[in-house]
Design a protein around this motif. Structure first.
Motif, PDB file in Angstrom:
ATOM      1  N   PRO A 149       0.811  -1.232   0.000  1.00 37.18           N
ATOM      2  CA  PRO A 149       0.000   0.000   0.000  1.00 37.18           C
ATOM      3  C   PRO A 149       0.835   1.268   0.000  1.00 37.18           C
ATOM      4  O   PRO A 149       0.338   2.320  -0.393  1.00 37.18           O
ATOM      5  CB  PRO A 149      -0.822  -0.128   1.290  1.00 37.18           C
ATOM      6  N   ASP A 150       2.098   1.173   0.402  1.00 40.54           N
ATOM      7  CA  ASP A 150       2.969   2.340   0.388  1.00 40.54           C
ATOM      8  C   ASP A 150       3.825   2.323  -0.881  1.00 40.54           C
ATOM      9  O   ASP A 150       5.048   2.363  -0.839  1.00 40.54           O
ATOM     10  CB  ASP A 150       3.841   2.365   1.640  1.00 40.54           C
ATOM     11  N   THR A 151       3.155   2.236  -2.011  1.00 39.41           N
ATOM     12  CA  THR A 151       3.822   2.164  -3.307  1.00 39.41           C
ATOM     13  C   THR A 151       4.273   3.558  -3.743  1.00 39.41           C
ATOM     14  O   THR A 151       3.527   4.507  -3.576  1.00 39.41           O
ATOM     15  CB  THR A 151       2.853   1.574  -4.349  1.00 39.41           C
ATOM     16  N   PRO A 152       5.467   3.699  -4.369  1.00 39.11           N
ATOM     17  CA  PRO A 152       6.487   2.660  -4.568  1.00 39.11           C
ATOM     18  C   PRO A 152       7.556   2.653  -3.475  1.00 39.11           C
ATOM     19  O   PRO A 152       8.540   1.937  -3.587  1.00 39.11           O
ATOM     20  CB  PRO A 152       7.113   3.089  -5.891  1.00 39.11           C
ATOM     21  N   TYR A 153       7.335   3.473  -2.431  1.00 49.64           N
ATOM     22  CA  TYR A 153       8.344   3.631  -1.390  1.00 49.64           C
ATOM     23  C   TYR A 153       8.802   2.280  -0.843  1.00 49.64           C
ATOM     24  O   TYR A 153       9.991   2.064  -0.617  1.00 49.64           O
ATOM     25  CB  TYR A 153       7.754   4.495  -0.277  1.00 49.64           C
ATOM     26  N   ARG A 154       7.849   1.361  -0.626  1.00 48.82           N
ATOM     27  CA  ARG A 154       8.186   0.034  -0.117  1.00 48.82           C
ATOM     28  C   ARG A 154       8.141  -1.050  -1.195  1.00 48.82           C
ATOM     29  O   ARG A 154       8.730  -2.114  -1.028  1.00 48.82           O
ATOM     30  CB  ARG A 154       7.200  -0.357   0.981  1.00 48.82           C
ATOM     31  N   ALA A 155       7.421  -0.808  -2.278  1.00 53.13           N
ATOM     32  CA  ALA A 155       7.097  -1.886  -3.207  1.00 53.13           C
ATOM     33  C   ALA A 155       8.282  -2.387  -4.018  1.00 53.13           C
ATOM     34  O   ALA A 155       8.229  -3.487  -4.563  1.00 53.13           O
ATOM     35  CB  ALA A 155       5.977  -1.444  -4.145  1.00 53.13           C
ATOM     36  N   ASP A 156       9.349  -1.600  -4.137  1.00 51.56           N
ATOM     37  CA  ASP A 156      10.510  -2.052  -4.923  1.00 51.56           C
ATOM     38  C   ASP A 156      11.714  -2.360  -4.038  1.00 51.56           C
ATOM     39  O   ASP A 156      12.850  -2.327  -4.493  1.00 51.56           O
ATOM     40  CB  ASP A 156      10.875  -1.023  -5.994  1.00 51.56           C
ATOM     41  N   ASN A 157      11.457  -2.685  -2.782  1.00 50.39           N
ATOM     42  CA  ASN A 157      12.545  -2.936  -1.821  1.00 50.39           C
ATOM     43  C   ASN A 157      12.951  -4.408  -1.789  1.00 50.39           C
ATOM     44  O   ASN A 157      12.124  -5.302  -1.967  1.00 50.39           O
ATOM     45  CB  ASN A 157      12.103  -2.556  -0.408  1.00 50.39           C
ATOM     46  N   HIS A 158      14.237  -4.642  -1.516  1.00 51.43           N
ATOM     47  CA  HIS A 158      14.760  -5.953  -1.111  1.00 51.43           C
ATOM     48  C   HIS A 158      14.349  -7.084  -2.056  1.00 51.43           C
ATOM     49  O   HIS A 158      13.860  -8.133  -1.628  1.00 51.43           O
ATOM     50  CB  HIS A 158      14.304  -6.295   0.312  1.00 51.43           C
ATOM     51  N   MET A 159      14.572  -6.895  -3.349  1.00 47.31           N
ATOM     52  CA  MET A 159      14.195  -7.936  -4.308  1.00 47.31           C
ATOM     53  C   MET A 159      15.127  -9.135  -4.221  1.00 47.31           C
ATOM     54  O   MET A 159      16.301  -9.011  -3.901  1.00 47.31           O
ATOM     55  CB  MET A 159      14.202  -7.361  -5.722  1.00 47.31           C
ATOM     56  N   TRP A 160      14.579 -10.295  -4.545  1.00 47.16           N
ATOM     57  CA  TRP A 160      15.336 -11.539  -4.553  1.00 47.16           C
ATOM     58  C   TRP A 160      15.815 -11.778  -5.982  1.00 47.16           C
ATOM     59  O   TRP A 160      15.018 -11.977  -6.903  1.00 47.16           O
ATOM     60  CB  TRP A 160      14.479 -12.713  -4.104  1.00 47.16           C
ATOM     61  N   LEU A 161      17.122 -11.785  -6.186  1.00 43.30           N
ATOM     62  CA  LEU A 161      17.717 -11.910  -7.505  1.00 43.30           C
ATOM     63  C   LEU A 161      18.641 -13.120  -7.551  1.00 43.30           C
ATOM     64  O   LEU A 161      19.435 -13.339  -6.628  1.00 43.30           O
ATOM     65  CB  LEU A 161      18.505 -10.642  -7.857  1.00 43.30           C
ATOM     66  N   HIS A 162      18.557 -13.878  -8.643  1.00 42.76           N
ATOM     67  CA  HIS A 162      19.432 -15.037  -8.841  1.00 42.76           C
ATOM     68  C   HIS A 162      20.029 -14.960 -10.234  1.00 42.76           C
ATOM     69  O   HIS A 162      19.322 -15.090 -11.245  1.00 42.76           O
ATOM     70  CB  HIS A 162      18.648 -16.338  -8.669  1.00 42.76           C
ATOM     71  N   ALA A 163      21.347 -14.715 -10.311  1.00 36.18           N
ATOM     72  CA  ALA A 163      22.025 -14.588 -11.601  1.00 36.18           C
ATOM     73  C   ALA A 163      22.213 -15.954 -12.242  1.00 36.18           C
ATOM     74  O   ALA A 163      22.502 -16.947 -11.562  1.00 36.18           O
ATOM     75  CB  ALA A 163      23.375 -13.911 -11.405  1.00 36.18           C
ATOM     76  N   THR A 164      22.043 -15.993 -13.566  1.00 39.73           N
ATOM     77  CA  THR A 164      22.224 -17.226 -14.323  1.00 39.73           C
ATOM     78  C   THR A 164      23.165 -16.947 -15.493  1.00 39.73           C
ATOM     79  O   THR A 164      23.830 -15.912 -15.556  1.00 39.73           O
ATOM     80  CB  THR A 164      20.866 -17.762 -14.820  1.00 39.73           C
ATOM     81  N   SER A 165      23.202 -17.870 -16.427  1.00 38.08           N
ATOM     82  CA  SER A 165      24.157 -17.780 -17.534  1.00 38.08           C
ATOM     83  C   SER A 165      23.825 -16.619 -18.471  1.00 38.08           C
ATOM     84  O   SER A 165      22.687 -16.162 -18.551  1.00 38.08           O
ATOM     85  CB  SER A 165      24.146 -19.088 -18.330  1.00 38.08           C
ATOM     86  N   GLY A 166      24.862 -16.157 -19.177  1.00 39.53           N
ATOM     87  CA  GLY A 166      24.670 -15.145 -20.204  1.00 39.53           C
ATOM     88  C   GLY A 166      24.249 -13.793 -19.681  1.00 39.53           C
ATOM     89  O   GLY A 166      23.605 -13.024 -20.410  1.00 39.53           O
ATOM     90  N   GLY A 167      24.605 -13.460 -18.456  1.00 43.26           N
ATOM     91  CA  GLY A 167      24.264 -12.167 -17.902  1.00 43.26           C
ATOM     92  C   GLY A 167      22.802 -12.007 -17.546  1.00 43.26           C
ATOM     93  O   GLY A 167      22.333 -10.885 -17.306  1.00 43.26           O
ATOM     94  N   LYS A 168      22.039 -13.108 -17.512  1.00 44.39           N
ATOM     95  CA  LYS A 168      20.620 -13.039 -17.173  1.00 44.39           C
ATOM     96  C   LYS A 168      20.426 -13.150 -15.660  1.00 44.39           C
ATOM     97  O   LYS A 168      21.283 -13.669 -14.927  1.00 44.39           O
ATOM     98  CB  LYS A 168      19.836 -14.134 -17.882  1.00 44.39           C
ATOM     99  N   VAL A 169      19.263 -12.683 -15.205  1.00 42.72           N
ATOM    100  CA  VAL A 169      18.909 -12.710 -13.788  1.00 42.72           C
ATOM    101  C   VAL A 169      17.457 -13.150 -13.670  1.00 42.72           C
ATOM    102  O   VAL A 169      16.585 -12.648 -14.404  1.00 42.72           O
ATOM    103  CB  VAL A 169      19.076 -11.323 -13.133  1.00 42.72           C
ATOM    104  N   LEU A 170      17.188 -14.080 -12.765  1.00 42.37           N
ATOM    105  CA  LEU A 170      15.809 -14.392 -12.399  1.00 42.37           C
ATOM    106  C   LEU A 170      15.438 -13.576 -11.175  1.00 42.37           C
ATOM    107  O   LEU A 170      16.082 -13.694 -10.126  1.00 42.37           O
ATOM    108  CB  LEU A 170      15.635 -15.881 -12.094  1.00 42.37           C
ATOM    109  N   HIS A 171      14.439 -12.732 -11.339  1.00 39.83           N
ATOM    110  CA  HIS A 171      13.841 -12.048 -10.193  1.00 39.83           C
ATOM    111  C   HIS A 171      12.705 -12.951  -9.714  1.00 39.83           C
ATOM    112  O   HIS A 171      11.750 -13.214 -10.456  1.00 39.83           O
ATOM    113  CB  HIS A 171      13.310 -10.674 -10.615  1.00 39.83           C
ATOM    114  N   LEU A 172      12.810 -13.472  -8.498  1.00 43.82           N
ATOM    115  CA  LEU A 172      11.814 -14.434  -8.024  1.00 43.82           C
ATOM    116  C   LEU A 172      11.041 -13.969  -6.791  1.00 43.82           C
ATOM    117  O   LEU A 172      10.345 -14.758  -6.168  1.00 43.82           O
ATOM    118  CB  LEU A 172      12.451 -15.804  -7.780  1.00 43.82           C
ATOM    119  N   GLY A 173      11.115 -12.695  -6.464  1.00 46.33           N
ATOM    120  CA  GLY A 173      10.340 -12.174  -5.359  1.00 46.33           C
ATOM    121  C   GLY A 173      10.931 -10.856  -4.900  1.00 46.33           C
ATOM    122  O   GLY A 173      11.922 -10.369  -5.449  1.00 46.33           O
TER     123      GLY A 173
END
Length: 841
Positions: free
Chosen positions: A536-560
């Motif tokens: 509800p406090d978008t975007p102040y809180r909504a884009d915080n602390h993302m879960w990122l997992h880097a994979t091959s070829g410079g790609k990243v899975l954002h999974l939460g």
């Protein structure tokens, strides 16, 4: 609403900061000791500590009063190994007289007594004690305690190993030296050095002891399967207030005594737990119902029974504070019982003749081989909000511009380094980068350096080099950020996304830092919006602390933590595409994700919003196969958690520490004190040994090179806030321990691990005994429940002779990201040895 903050509870908490700190001495003239300095008149302890700590920052409105009581000193006595009685009245008894102007001082006239000096408090009764509060003399700095240890005894003759050790800062603030709560009569403070190295002296104005704040470290939650609960009074008309609700795992359903119909049941009230089996019990944890104060338990007692008819003498009694924190009645001794009865004789706030409870749990002695064990509390000169594991068995920690305060953009940061071999902590203020690194993004670089971005100085970026022990600045980011997410890419570049906590709200698209040029490249094709939660406090809180997992070829899975996952490409201008929802998960802010195997991650806990929304017990697995992402629900945790921290172990299991069932920053209410361990083979969670200190907002956890785990921090809300935890403790997982608590034999890597290795390399590794497997664990950095650097990579290995193995490093830098790893060898029972560091590039 600003909370009531009582200075009598300023330093009270769940075993706060036994400051194990090897600070650089604060130099000063060695002036002769004078007469007792003029100080404060005879005033209550809360006023004395207020005078000793003059700073008055703004305290967050949701700070909680801590729970541990100051023990009544009536009838206590104090003795010391050395007292000054000629040049001044420096007798030990002065630390108990309620007057900060009278002091204990070791002998200084004639020939000074040299350390160690001891000060022993005899309570003349057995009580549960969790901390010693040391109030230095004011005005004159001589004798302030530096390096110290604390021991306890039942009889004053037999003293075990120290329960707390450390080095205190050379200032006038009261210090709380915490340890695992336990029933004792004698508490001894041993002074090894004077804080400012001015002389061989020791002194103290006052000493207090804190009582029962929480479950001892040697206990574990008992499984509640088959238990029943009955009460002397239940409300069944106006609401569902049945006793059974305290066992259902949901504090929102609760037991309440009768109140409808205009007739309330009078005190006392009792609620009785029948475990339907006899077992050893050592503590009762009481969780108030959330959001409503009526019925909070105040004065209470606990009794036990084998048959439900005859209840013996009290095993615990006291008065709990009128707040929402989880309370624990620690028994003076473990007791064999089937029935446990909590009797309430007063409502905490005096609002009425009611009693209520959201949840009740019981704890018993832990089996180290099943539940692990905790070491003593390790104190820091700051709240470790961010940490990074370094080669050379070091742990880097940093917080903000001040020890326990943040705010603004001050251009400098307090840092500390814990030497895991010696237990010493060195503190340093970093000014040269012009960067206040509170609430940053972090990435462990390919060459072992630590890149720290944004935070309070939202556009800055700094680098720590463990090889030189130096901080330096790199180019500012294009977009100012705080609470952003970072990860290293398979290319060795660093990727950052989100971060509206500082630097303006919204528009926090991705960018990439190059180690070759030290500059940032914008990724206009990677906006943060698709990865945001519905906070509800978008975007102040909504884009915080993302879960990122880097994979091959410079790609990243954002999974939460948003329920929608995304694939991110970092080439050119970049792109972000929908990777599907995380199964049936809701948004899970302040949960976390852990890479426990190649292409396999576990997500744990979190809540639909950043704060003040009920957290979840759910956990999910996320499997990657090329560009395909499959998410599935695995076993639930026993406890709902937000603000928790999770760590993958060398054997592939995942341990989760701390958090709150109802996350609120700067609060220890609804704190979860029982860690859990997830087994990928079964998908189930099991309880681990209970923590002594809550670890919630601003806490961290890291895998250490000896296979143990550091868990620390929490708070950082001003020097008047009772939920600051400038400390940590090391947890020994059960895979290292026998049932008696002794350490299992461990394999030793004796050779063949170079300081650097290339992708696809084959290492000839030798060990002192046969081993079953090898695994690379990436040296990681944690902050705000997030550690995107964690990565476990099982390795292929084949025997190559007696005690020798050919160990293959994967050739794909998307599997083994470039950087520093800990190489573990595990025997046939899954017992890991001490790791060797190796940098893969």
């Amino acid at each position: 609403m600003t909370p009531r903050l009582r200075r009598s509870h300023l330093f009270i908490g769940f075993a706060l900061g036994s400051l194990l700190v090897g600070l650089t001495p604060l130099l000063g003239a060695a002036n002769p000791v004078g007469t007792p300095d003029s100080g404060h008149a005879h005033v209550p302890f809360e006023q004395r500590t207020a005078m000793a700590a003059p700073h008055h920052p703004v305290v967050p409105a949701n700070a909680e009063e801590p729970a541990a009581p100051v023990l009544d000193r009536a009838g206590w006595t104090a003795t010391a190994s050395s007292e000054e009685t000629i040049g001044e009245n420096g007798r030990a008894a002065n630390v108990l007289d309620g007057n900060a102007r009278t002091i204990w001082h070791s002998k200084w006239s004639g020939t000074p007594t040299r350390p160690p000096h001891t000060l022993t408090v005899d309570m003349h009764r057995t009580a549960v004690v969790s901390a010693l509060v040391y109030v230095p003399r004011s005005g004159n700095a001589n004798g302030r305690i530096g390096e110290y240890s604390i021991t306890v005894s039942q009889d004053g003759q037999n003293w075990g190993s120290p329960v707390s050790t450390g080095t205190l800062a050379d200032d006038v603030s009261a210090k709380t030296l915490g340890f695992a709560p336990q029933g004792v009569r004698f508490v001894r403070l041993t002074v090894l050095t004077e804080a400012g190295s001015r002389g061989p002296w020791a002194s103290a104005a006052e000493v207090e002891l804190l009582g029962d704040p929480g479950t001892p470290q040697s206990t574990v939650d008992l499984a509640r399967t088959g238990w029943t609960a009955t009460a002397s009074s239940e409300e069944t008309s106006g609401e569902n207030g049945r006793a059974a609700n305290v066992l259902d795992g949901d504090s929102r359903t609760f037991w309440h005594t009768k109140w409808s119909g205009g007739t309330s049941a009078p005190m006392p009230h009792s609620i009785t737990i029948d475990m339907h089996r006899t077992t050893s019990v050592s503590a009762l944890a009481y969780e108030p119902r959330p959001n409503l104060a009526n019925g909070r338990v105040g004065a209470y007692s606990v009794t036990t029974s084998l048959d439900g008819s005859v209840f013996g003498a009290q095993v615990a009694a006291g008065t709990w504070q009128d707040d929402g924190t989880v309370k624990t009645a620690t028994f003076t001794r473990a007791t064999e019982a089937r029935y446990i009865r909590l009797t309430v004789t007063a409502e905490a706030g005096g609002r009425g003749p009611w009693s209520a409870a959201g949840e009740i749990r019981l704890s018993g002695p832990a089996d180290p081989a099943a539940h692990g064990s905790w070491g003593r509390t390790i104190g820091f000169p700051l709240v470790p909000v961010a940490t990074a594991v370094l080669p050379g068995d070091k742990l880097l920690a940093w917080s903000a511009y001040a020890v326990d305060r943040f705010g603004g953009s001050n251009g400098y940061t307090q840092t500390a380094i814990l030497d895991l071999r010696t237990g010493k902590v060195t503190q340093r203020r970093i000014d040269n980068t012009g960067h206040d690194m509170f609430c940053p993004g972090i990435a462990m670089l390919a060459d072992g350096r630590v890149l720290v971005t944004g935070g309070s100085n939202a556009d800055k970026a700094s680098i720590y080099d463990p090889a030189t022990d130096r901080w330096s600045a790199t180019t500012d980011m294009n977009i100012a950020r705080g609470y952003q997410a970072m990860t290293l890419l398979s290319s060795g570049d660093a990727f950052v996304l989100g971060g509206s906590w500082s630097g303006g709200r919204g528009g926090k698209a991705g960018e990439v830092w190059s180690p070759d040029t030290g500059t940032w490249r914008k990724l206009p094709g990677v906006p943060a919006d698709p990865a945001m939660t519905d906070d509800p406090d978008t975007p102040y809180r909504a884009d915080n602390h993302m879960w990122l997992h880097a994979t091959s070829g410079g790609k990243v899975l954002h999974l939460g933590p948003s329920k929608q996952m995304n694939w991110i490409s970092t080439g050119g201008e970049g792109s972000i595409t929908d990777a599907g929802d995380r199964a049936d998960s809701d948004d899970a802010m302040n949960g976390n994700a852990v890479a426990y195997d190649i292409g396999k991650l576990l997500t744990l806990g979190g809540a639909p919003a950043y704060e003040k929304r009920t957290a979840t017990r759910r956990a999910y697995t996320v499997d990657l196969s090329g560009d395909q992402v499959q998410a599935a629900r695995t076993g639930d945790m026993d406890h709902a958690r937000g603000f928790s921290n999770s760590v993958v172990l060398p054997d592939g299991k995942v341990a989760v520490f701390g958090g709150q069932s109802y996350p609120v920053p700067f609060s220890d209410a609804t704190a979860v004190m029982t860690p859990e361990l997830w087994d990928p083979a079964t998908g189930a969670f099991t309880s681990l040994a209970t923590m002594a200190v809550p670890r919630n907002y601003h806490s961290v956890a890291n895998l250490l090179p000896d296979g143990r785990i550091f868990s620390g921090g929490g708070g950082l809300c001003g020097d008047e806030c009772g939920t600051n935890h400038p400390d940590g403790a090391v947890f020994t997982p059960p895979y290292l321990l026998d049932a008696d608590g002794s350490t299992k034999p461990r394999p030793v890597i004796t050779g063949g691990v170079p300081p650097t290795a290339t992708f696809g390399a084959s290492l000839t590794v030798s060990t002192d005994k046969p081993v079953k497997s090898f695994v690379l664990m990436r040296a990681s950095a944690a902050t705000h429940s997030t550690d995107n650097d964690q990565r476990r990579v099982p390795l292929e290995s084949t025997p190559a002779g007696t005690g020798t193995y050919q160990v293959s490093v994967p050739a794909d830098p998307g599997v083994v990201l470039p950087g520093t790893y800990m190489l573990f060898a595990l025997d046939g029972d899954g017992v890991p040895g001490v790791a060797k560091f190796v940098t893969i590039s």
